[in-house]
Design a protein around this motif. Structure first.
Motif, PDB file in Angstrom:
ATOM      1  N   SER A  84      -3.263   0.136   5.409  1.00  0.00           N
ATOM      2  CA  SER A  84      -3.624  -1.065   4.663  1.00  0.00           C
ATOM      3  C   SER A  84      -4.869  -0.826   3.820  1.00  0.00           C
ATOM      4  N   THR A  85      -5.892  -0.229   4.429  1.00  0.00           N
ATOM      5  CA  THR A  85      -7.129   0.051   3.706  1.00  0.00           C
ATOM      6  C   THR A  85      -6.880   1.009   2.544  1.00  0.00           C
ATOM      7  N   VAL A 142      -3.693  -0.086  10.142  1.00  0.00           N
ATOM      8  CA  VAL A 142      -4.959  -0.534   9.545  1.00  0.00           C
ATOM      9  C   VAL A 142      -5.428   0.466   8.491  1.00  0.00           C
ATOM     10  N   SER A 143      -5.299   1.753   8.786  1.00  0.00           N
ATOM     11  CA  SER A 143      -5.705   2.776   7.814  1.00  0.00           C
ATOM     12  C   SER A 143      -4.831   2.725   6.566  1.00  0.00           C
ATOM     13  N   THR A 157     -11.573   4.167  10.195  1.00  0.00           N
ATOM     14  CA  THR A 157     -10.406   3.741   9.413  1.00  0.00           C
ATOM     15  C   THR A 157     -10.810   3.324   7.998  1.00  0.00           C
ATOM     16  N   SER A 158     -12.025   2.814   7.849  1.00  0.00           N
ATOM     17  CA  SER A 158     -12.467   2.405   6.511  1.00  0.00           C
ATOM     18  C   SER A 158     -12.678   3.598   5.585  1.00  0.00           C
ATOM     19  N   VAL A 215      -2.037  -5.364   8.693  1.00  0.00           N
ATOM     20  CA  VAL A 215      -3.085  -5.558   9.706  1.00  0.00           C
ATOM     21  C   VAL A 215      -2.653  -6.563  10.773  1.00  0.00           C
ATOM     22  N   LEU A 261     -13.420   1.354  13.698  1.00  0.00           N
ATOM     23  CA  LEU A 261     -13.278   0.554  12.483  1.00  0.00           C
ATOM     24  C   LEU A 261     -13.895   1.282  11.292  1.00  0.00           C
ATOM     25  N   SER A 307      -1.496   0.977  15.684  1.00  0.00           N
ATOM     26  CA  SER A 307      -2.467   0.050  15.088  1.00  0.00           C
ATOM     27  C   SER A 307      -3.418   0.787  14.155  1.00  0.00           C
ATOM     28  N   VAL A 366      -9.790  -7.165  13.797  1.00  0.00           N
ATOM     29  CA  VAL A 366      -9.650  -5.762  14.195  1.00  0.00           C
ATOM     30  C   VAL A 366     -10.442  -5.464  15.462  1.00  0.00           C
ATOM     31  N   HIS A 393     -11.181 -10.342   8.776  1.00  0.00           N
ATOM     32  CA  HIS A 393     -10.652  -8.999   9.024  1.00  0.00           C
ATOM     33  C   HIS A 393     -11.392  -8.283  10.146  1.00  0.00           C
TER      34      HIS A 393
END
Length: 508
Positions: free
Chosen positions: A385-386, A382-383, A324-325, A366, A321, A378, A310, A306
């Protein structure tokens, strides 16, 4: 985030209290519960005040904060102060997992054999002293990588002991109807710690250096000790002599305190084996542990590639990154607070099926972000998905922990918790290695698509088993909500057990 504590027991087998029977007073650990009564005699829903839970929650929150600071500070100490090589960093990362694999089963036996509050206090003191050794050796210029390996291994072992004892201790404080809400609070603390812990650790390290930051970390464990010291003691309930002699659900549901003389203490090997047999033989528990193991293999495979995907393919910076986490922290809080509503809406079993399936759907977002050359899109994918992934996993953990604590006999809770982690966490190195190998051979996006499919299919274990019929206990569905959760089965005698004598079919 792990999906680990996934022990389910068929709630259709829940014993009802006999007419006029009051919950047993135990050893004082449940005497502080303030449940109250309505005029009609129905249990009154009350806050946690007077139960001791708020003390336990505060101690657990401080312990979680300390753990988050610990592993980040140790990693930075190794990378900067000791100039560790990539191989040494890998060994350091593996040291924590080694503790689960080597001592996980034994930790469960100890949590079932000894007084649980004392074990939590011992674990906190031990972790504080171990971490204090790092800055002490640093000041004397005696800190080495082997020392860090040993500290990480032992801190991981004592963390496992603390978690096993805490999971088995909680049902002694609260009635069954409050467990889901209590576990929601616990998972909310975990979510906040996951986001705030690394930030706090980074700030401390920036100000006082990584080894010295661990001194501050030591105090978090000591303060947790003072918080937990005010809780009542909770010695495990005695085992039923008939426990383990039956098969399937009956071997677990029928376990409890016997009216006869207690058997001599079983050997450590036999006690470990009993925890494994509980998970193997019960037709409800078996699909749940298989679902957790299945999920975690593909979880590890996905996250093995992952970060590389990314950063290298999508072109995110490390800061982006990290930003977004943070969606995961928000999702964890929402998931923890939403679980009681979801279980009332769908039931525990169906909510679990959805919680297993959702990460598989969100994982696809992702690699899909690569299809459009659009940075904003993007970031959104990604956000999202998290967020979805973390929300679903937290819901899963809250439900699984609640059902386990409600229905597993008190004298098996520690072993069940530790054995579940041993099995479902122990498989993750396999998934990580497989993901890395497949990523180098076929491509990062391809591995993520395969992982997404694997995550989605983990939902088949609860879906195609009686697990999907599990109901919730929140809201007073059970007449036994006032009974101590950990003593449900223990209070039922073998001859007077009101459970159905015939079980529903093993397969749907």
């Amino acid at each position: 985030m792990h999906v680990s504590d996934d022990l389910m027991t068929d709630q259709q087998h829940l014993p009802e209290p006999r007419a006029g029977e009051k919950p047993p007073p135990g050893d004082g650990s449940t005497g502080e519960r303030a449940t109250g009564e309505r005029p009609g005699g129905k249990p009154k829903k009350t806050p946690f005040r007077g139960t001791g839970f708020l003390r336990l929650w505060t101690g657990e929150t401080l312990s979680l904060a300390g753990t988050e600071i610990t592993f980040m500070a140790i990693g930075i100490t190794a990378a900067t102060t000791l100039a560790a090589t990539p191989w040494q960093m890998g060994v350091l990362e593996a040291a924590e997992s080694a503790a689960v694999l080597l001592l996980g089963l034994s930790a469960g036996v100890w949590a079932d054999r000894y007084e649980r509050r004392a074990l939590m206090l011992v674990a906190n003191v031990a972790r504080g002293l171990l971490l204090f050794a790092i800055p002490l050796l640093f000041w004397f210029d005696a800190l080495t990588m082997p020392v860090l390996y040993g500290v990480v291994f032992l801190v991981g072992a004592f963390t496992l002991l603390f978690d096993s004892a805490m999971s088995a201790y909680l049902p002694r404080l609260l009635p069954r109807g409050q467990l889901e809400r209590a576990n929601s609070w616990m998972e909310a603390s975990t979510s906040v710690g996951t986001v705030a812990g690394p930030g706090l650790a980074g700030l401390l390290i920036q100000v006082v250096s990584a080894p010295v930051a661990l001194v501050v970390d030591c105090f978090s464990y000591l303060i947790s000790c003072f918080t937990l010291a005010g809780l009542p003691k909770a010695a495990p309930a005695p085992a039923d002599p008939q426990d383990g002699k039956g098969e399937g659900d009956g071997a677990v549901a029928g376990a409890g305190a016997s009216a006869g003389e207690p058997e001599p203490r079983e050997s450590h090997r036999k006690a470990v084996l009993k925890g494994l047999l509980v998970l193997r033989d019960d037709r409800i528990q078996r699909p749940m542990i298989l679902a957790a193991t299945h999920f975690n293999i593909f979880h590890a495979m996905f996250f093995a590639v992952h970060t590389l995907f990314v950063l290298r393919v999508l072109g995110f910076s490390p800061g982006l990154l990290g930003a977004t986490s943070m969606a995961g922290g928000v999702a964890g809080l929402l998931g923890a607070s939403s679980t009681p509503f979801l279980t009332r809406l769908f039931g525990q079993g169906r909510a679990l099926v959805l919680a297993y399936a959702a990460p598989g759907v969100s994982a696809v977002l992702v690699p899909l972000a690569e299809q459009w050359d659009n940075r904003a899109l993007s970031i959104v994918l990604v956000s999202a998905s998290t967020f979805t992934w973390t929300f679903a996993v937290v819901v899963n953990l809250v439900i699984s922990e609640t059902v386990k604590q409600s229905l597993v006999p008190d004298h098996l809770l520690g072993r069940v918790t530790a054995t579940t982690r041993f099995v479902s966490w122990g498989c993750q190195p396999v998934g990580a290695l497989l993901g890395g190998w497949l990523g180098g051979r076929f491509g990062l996006a391809e591995v993520m698509y395969v992982s997404a499919a694997g995550l989605l299919t983990s939902a088949l274990w609860p879906l195609l088993s009686p697990v999907r019929a599990l109901r919730g206990t929140e809201g007073g569905e059970s007449e036994a909500d006032d009974a101590p959760a950990g003593t449900t089965a223990a209070s039922a005698g073998t001859d007077d057990d009101p459970r159905p004598k015939t079980a529903p079919p093993t397969e749907p």
